[in-house]
Design a protein around this motif. Structure first.
Motif, PDB file in Angstrom:
ATOM      1  N   PRO A  74       0.581  -1.498   0.174  1.00 18.55           N
ATOM      2  CA  PRO A  74      -0.273  -0.279  -0.153  1.00 18.55           C
ATOM      3  C   PRO A  74       1.172   1.481  -0.092  1.00 18.55           C
ATOM      4  CG  PRO A  74      -1.239  -1.086   1.549  1.00 18.55           C
ATOM      5  CD  PRO A  74       0.671  -2.055   1.134  1.00 18.55           C
ATOM      6  N   GLY A  75       0.028   2.372  -0.952  1.00 21.26           N
ATOM      7  CA  GLY A  75       1.445   3.942  -0.203  1.00 21.26           C
ATOM      8  C   GLY A  75       2.256   3.220  -1.751  1.00 21.26           C
ATOM      9  N   THR A  76       2.338   2.722  -2.767  1.00 23.44           N
ATOM     10  CA  THR A  76       3.253   2.244  -3.773  1.00 23.44           C
ATOM     11  C   THR A  76       3.222   2.704  -5.075  1.00 23.44           C
ATOM     12  OG1 THR A  76       3.408   0.690  -3.954  1.00 23.44           O
ATOM     13  CG2 THR A  76       5.066   1.566  -2.048  1.00 23.44           C
ATOM     14  N   VAL A  77       3.853   3.007  -6.146  1.00 21.29           N
ATOM     15  CA  VAL A  77       3.827   2.676  -7.078  1.00 21.29           C
ATOM     16  C   VAL A  77       4.349   2.293  -8.149  1.00 21.29           C
ATOM     17  CG1 VAL A  77       4.241   4.967  -7.937  1.00 21.29           C
ATOM     18  CG2 VAL A  77       2.136   4.239  -8.918  1.00 21.29           C
ATOM     19  N   CYS A 180      -3.446   7.261  -2.529  1.00 19.10           N
ATOM     20  CA  CYS A 180      -2.406   7.394  -1.174  1.00 19.10           C
ATOM     21  C   CYS A 180      -2.651   7.948  -0.298  1.00 19.10           C
ATOM     22  CB  CYS A 180      -1.301   7.692  -2.176  1.00 19.10           C
ATOM     23  SG  CYS A 180       0.993   7.392  -0.796  1.00 19.10           S
ATOM     24  N   GLY A 181      -3.012   6.909   0.974  1.00 16.35           N
ATOM     25  CA  GLY A 181      -2.743   7.404   2.309  1.00 16.35           C
ATOM     26  C   GLY A 181      -1.678   7.861   2.739  1.00 16.35           C
ATOM     27  N   MET A 233       5.491   5.868  -1.864  1.00 11.46           N
ATOM     28  CA  MET A 233       4.737   7.404  -2.394  1.00 11.46           C
ATOM     29  C   MET A 233       4.759   8.634  -1.063  1.00 11.46           C
ATOM     30  SD  MET A 233       2.210   7.344  -5.250  1.00 11.46           S
ATOM     31  CE  MET A 233       1.010   6.343  -4.926  1.00 11.46           C
ATOM     32  N   PRO A 234       4.724   9.476  -0.451  1.00 10.68           N
ATOM     33  CA  PRO A 234       5.092  10.527  -1.169  1.00 10.68           C
ATOM     34  C   PRO A 234       6.827  10.120  -1.684  1.00 10.68           C
ATOM     35  CG  PRO A 234       4.773  11.828   0.282  1.00 10.68           C
ATOM     36  CD  PRO A 234       4.420  10.045   0.798  1.00 10.68           C
TER      37      PRO A 234
END
Length: 270
Positions: A74-77, A180-181, A233-234
C-alpha cells in the motif's frame, strides 16, 4: 459360342479399364484442388495468426505488469522503465532568469559626467528608500492538498526553477497520488501553520501526480530519481536553484509523516 463369350468378356474388361482412368484422373484433380485450397487458406490465416500471437504476448505481458502492480505494498506505485526504442523523454528545465538585482544593475545607465554634486548625492538617497522598505512580508500562499492529474508537471517545474533562480529558495518535488494514504497524511502536515511557514520561507513546492499513470510525469520522476519499478509515495525530491538533486526519499527513505518528521526534513534541506 465360346469365342464370342471370350470376346465379349475382353471387351467388358477393356471398357471397365477405360472407365477407371477418367475416375482416377478426376480423383487426382480433386485432391490437387483440395490441396491448393488448403494452402491458400493457410496463407490467408498466417498474418492473422501472427497478429493473434502478438496480441496474445502483449496481453500476457500486460497481465504480468498488472499482477506486479496488484502485488505492490500500500502507498506504492509501479513506474515502468523508460522505453529504449523511443527518444529519451528527458524534460529540460528552461534557463533560469537572472536575479532582479542583476537585471537592475545591468540596465542602469551611468550618471552624466557633468551632473552637479548635489544632484548626484540626492539620487542614491532616493533609491535607498525602496531598499529600506524592501523586506516586506509576502503573502503566504495557501497550501492546496491533493494532486492535479490534469496539470502540466513540467511547466510547473520550470516555473518553480525560474522562481528559485531569482530568490535562492529550494524546489521541493512532491510526487504522489490522490488515492495514496501516505500522501494524504503528508498533506495534512504540510497544511499545518508551522510546516506551511517552513515551506513558504524556503521552498517552491511542486506537486506532481503519478497515480493516474501519466507517462509525462513518470518521465520527470525518472529524470530526478533513477530507475523505475516500485516507488513508495510520497516521493520527496529537493532540488537546488540550478536543478541539481540534493536529496531523494526514494533512495534515502521517507521521513516520519508527522510535524516533527517533515519539519526536520524541511529544515535540513532548506
Amino acid at each position: 459360342m465360346s469365342s464370342r463369350a471370350h470376346r465379349s468378356a475382353r471387351h467388358g474388361r477393356r471398357s471397365r479399364r477405360g472407365l477407371r482412368i477418367p475416375v482416377i484422373a478426376a480423383g487426382v484433380a480433386t485432391v490437387a484442388a483440395l490441396g491448393a485450397a488448403w494452402a491458400g487458406t493457410q496463407a490467408l490465416r498466417s498474418p492473422g495468426s501472427t497478429a493473434a500471437s502478438a496480441a496474445s504476448s502483449a496481453s500476457a505481458s500486460a497481465s504480468v505488469e498488472a499482477q506486479s502492480r496488484t502485488e505492490l505494498a500500500p502507498g506504492t506505485v509501479f513506474v515502468p522503465p523508460a522505453d529504449p526504442s523511443s527518444a529519451p523523454a528527458t524534460p529540460s528545465a528552461s534557463a533560469p532568469a537572472p536575479p532582479a538585482e542583476a537585471r537592475g544593475s545591468a540596465g542602469a545607465s551611468p550618471s552624466p559626467a557633468g551632473s552637479k554634486p548635489g544632484t548626484a548625492a540626492a539620487a542614491p538617497a532616493a533609491k535607498r528608500e525602496p531598499a529600506a522598505s524592501a523586506p516586506k512580508t509576502t503573502a503566504k500562499a495557501a497550501f492546496a492538498p491533493g494532486y492535479d492529474s490534469a496539470a502540466d508537471g513540467q511547466q510547473a517545474l520550470d516555473t518553480a526553477l525560474r522562481a528559485a533562480a531569482a530568490d535562492g529558495k529550494q524546489v521541493l518535488l512532491d510526487f504522489g497520488a490522490n488515492w495514496c494514504g501516505n500522501c494524504k497524511a503528508a498533506d495534512k502536515v504540510f497544511g499545518q501553520p508551522a510546516t506551511n511557514a517552513l515551506l513558504n520561507d524556503s521552498y517552491h513546492l511542486v506537486k506532481i501526480d503519478i497515480g493516474s499513470q501519466n507517462s509525462a510525469n513518470f518521465s520527470i520522476l525518472r529524470k530526478y530519481s533513477s530507475g523505475g519499478g516500485s516507488y513508495r509515495m510520497p516521493v520527496l525530491i529537493v532540488l537546488n536553484p540550478p536543478g541539481t538533486v540534493r536529496t531523494d526519499t526514494h533512495q534515502s527513505g521517507n521521513p516520519a509523516l508527522t510535524a516533527d518528521g517533515l519539519g526536520s526534513f524541511l529544515r535540513q534541506w532548506s
